[in-house]
Design an enzyme around this catalytic site. Structure first.
Site, PDB file in Angstrom:
ATOM      1  N   PHE A  25       1.061  -0.984   0.258  1.00 51.83           N
ATOM      2  CA  PHE A  25       0.411  -0.017  -0.507  1.00 51.83           C
ATOM      3  C   PHE A  25       1.226   1.350   0.046  1.00 51.83           C
ATOM      4  O   PHE A  25       1.826   1.807   1.093  1.00 51.83           O
ATOM      5  CB  PHE A  25      -0.848  -0.218   0.640  1.00 51.83           C
ATOM      6  CG  PHE A  25      -1.522   1.187   0.895  1.00 51.83           C
ATOM      7  CD1 PHE A  25      -2.823   0.932   0.543  1.00 51.83           C
ATOM      8  CD2 PHE A  25      -1.592   2.008   1.578  1.00 51.83           C
ATOM      9  CE1 PHE A  25      -4.098   2.213   0.026  1.00 51.83           C
ATOM     10  CE2 PHE A  25      -2.245   3.666   1.922  1.00 51.83           C
ATOM     11  CZ  PHE A  25      -3.762   3.426   1.138  1.00 51.83           C
ATOM     12  N   ASP A  37       9.538   3.037   1.829  1.00 55.41           N
ATOM     13  CA  ASP A  37       8.500   3.786   2.766  1.00 55.41           C
ATOM     14  C   ASP A  37       7.781   3.563   3.591  1.00 55.41           C
ATOM     15  O   ASP A  37       7.614   2.125   4.216  1.00 55.41           O
ATOM     16  CB  ASP A  37       7.324   3.012   1.880  1.00 55.41           C
ATOM     17  CG  ASP A  37       5.686   4.167   1.432  1.00 55.41           C
ATOM     18  OD1 ASP A  37       5.810   4.756   2.882  1.00 55.41           O
ATOM     19  OD2 ASP A  37       4.597   3.983   0.970  1.00 55.41           O
ATOM     20  N   LYS A  72       1.878  10.464   7.357  1.00 57.20           N
ATOM     21  CA  LYS A  72       1.714  10.562   9.410  1.00 57.20           C
ATOM     22  C   LYS A  72       2.007  10.927  10.178  1.00 57.20           C
ATOM     23  O   LYS A  72       1.642  12.181  10.969  1.00 57.20           O
ATOM     24  CB  LYS A  72       1.117   9.102   9.255  1.00 57.20           C
ATOM     25  CG  LYS A  72       0.490   8.682   7.921  1.00 57.20           C
ATOM     26  CD  LYS A  72      -0.107   7.083   8.023  1.00 57.20           C
ATOM     27  CE  LYS A  72      -1.150   6.077   6.896  1.00 57.20           C
ATOM     28  NZ  LYS A  72      -0.825   5.259   5.777  1.00 57.20           N
TER      29      LYS A  72
END
Ligand SMILES: *Cc1c(COP(=O)(O)O)cnc(C)c1O
Length: 406
Positions: free
Chosen positions: A138, A223, A252
């Protein structure tokens, strides 16, 4: 059905299916609903709220900076951006950083940098470079990024996708070695797959991939939007294997649970492909975001959030593993980044999350069968023990329900 919920359902696009609760306030590890009920937040907005809700240090920086200077664009220097980028580079041992807002944008930035690097430094003709990513990944929701996804639901109906995107199995370094061609620009990988269901690769995988990338002259892009900034018990999840990527993506928790703040960080030679006007973002690196991002980084270091995550995560994982339930297939994770995988024809992840909600715990299933437990990193040991008791009771009650029905 409350008025707020029905308005959201009536006027909002239908791309989410929220649990039946209307949240109105948050403080630390807790949030409250419109009826005054308190919940322990074990989701932390997919790890965006590692510092806890409305962290006082961050709220102070946010409100102070909001009254001074908030958004001016990158057409000008500001007093806030330099210190933010400098600390981010120091903590990650990267040379330069490019600020964006969401994780998706920072991943896109990494992909653009990689493609251009392949043109400039490897002589791959423009338009022919390849990017390799992993099954179950993702990395966001843009068209290029869902082009890299192996999840049919994320892709269906949204094509055509850019060419040059390749998928290989996760956790299999040999598959990477086999997939590399003379046109490969980069390998993009998550150290632990978050949305994929808290999937841990075999030990040594990242180090082996980094080595393959170096040997074959392709970029190793990591990532860490979800795994970074202390979530897995180290500042970066990469640190467990002592690997230093060529490009690193953070997001985030970088916004301290208050703002969207992301970074693409890279080694000098990679970041150097961008010249003035090649890439940018209206809001990326704005002084408000930079001030909050800088303070978010300082808090992680000064309050030892990564160390907390490692220590509390170990206890939490052990306690969760001691729950005996026929509904639980496995409990896995690292630091305070844990997934409970359920096994049952009758019980879905959604059902577990609804029961947890009733028990005062917020969580969200991923891929239908994995319950993600990723509380703010400021959580205390006694609060985690209380959570384990509640989770235990929920699984017992669900199991009894299944038995009665059969
Ligand atoms: C959430 C996430 C993203 C996307 O971040 P957004 O801020 O939602 O765009 C990218 N990569 C990983 C690993 C993520 O978990």
């Amino acid at each position: 059905m409350t008025a707020e919920r029905s308005l959201e359902d009536r006027y909002g696009a239908n791309n989410y299916d929220p649990l039946p609760v209307v949240l109105v306030r948050g403080e630390g590890v807790f949030v409250w609903d419109s009826l005054g009920r308190r919940y322990l937040d074990m989701m932390s907005a997919y790890s965006a709220v590692s510092h806890g809700h409305c962290n006082p240090r961050l709220v102070r920086v946010l409100t102070d900076q909001a009254q001074k200077l908030a958004v001016v664009s990158r057409a000008f220097y500001t007093d806030q951006l330099g210190p933010f980028l400098s600390l981010a580079c120091e903590l990650t041992r990267m040379d330069r950083a490019l600020p964006m807002n969401t994780g998706t944008e920072a991943v896109e930035t990494a992909l653009k940098a990689a493609r251009k690097w392949a043109c400039v430094h490897k002589g791959v003709p423009d338009g022919q470079s390849e990017i390799i990513a992993c099954q179950g990944n993702f990395h966001g929701r843009s068209i290029a990024i869902v082009g890299l996804s192996s999840e049919p639901q994320y892709r269906r109906g949204f094509g055509p996708y850019p060419p040059g995107l390749k998928i290989i199995p996760y956790g299999d370094a040999d598959a990477l070695a086999q997939a590399v061609t003379v046109r490969t620009a980069a390998f993009l990988v998550e150290p632990i797959q978050g949305e994929g269901g808290i999937v841990l690769p075999p030990e040594g995988y990242l180090a082996r991939c980094a080595e393959i990338c170096r040997e074959r002259n392709i970029l190793f892009l990591v990532d860490e939007v979800q795994t970074g900034l202390g979530r897995t018990g180290r500042f970066l999840a990469c640190d467990y294997e002592g690997v230093k990527p060529d490009g690193l993506i953070l997001g985030k928790a970088l916004g301290g649970g208050l703002l969207p703040v992301s970074l693409f960080l890279a080694r000098e030679q990679l970041m150097h492909v961008f010249g003035p006007g090649d890439h940018g973002s209206t809001f990326g690196g704005n002084p408000l975001a930079a001030a909050v991002g800088l303070e978010a980084l300082k808090i992680i270091v000064e309050e030892g959030l990564a160390e907390r995550s490692a220590e509390l995560g170990r206890e939490f994982l052990d306690a969760l593993r001691s729950i005996r339930s026929p509904l639980i297939r496995s409990v896995r994770g690292r630091g305070l980044f844990i997934g409970i995988e359920i096994q049952s024809e009758r019980v879905t992840g959604r059902m577990v999350c609804e029961r947890l909600l009733d028990a005062g715990i917020l969580s969200k299933e991923t891929h239908k069968t994995v319950i993600r437990l990723a509380p703010p990193l400021i959580i205390r040991a006694d609060q985690l023990r209380d959570a384990v008791d509640r989770i235990h009771r929920v699984f017992d009650a669900l199991d009894q329900g299944v038995r009665k029905a059969s």
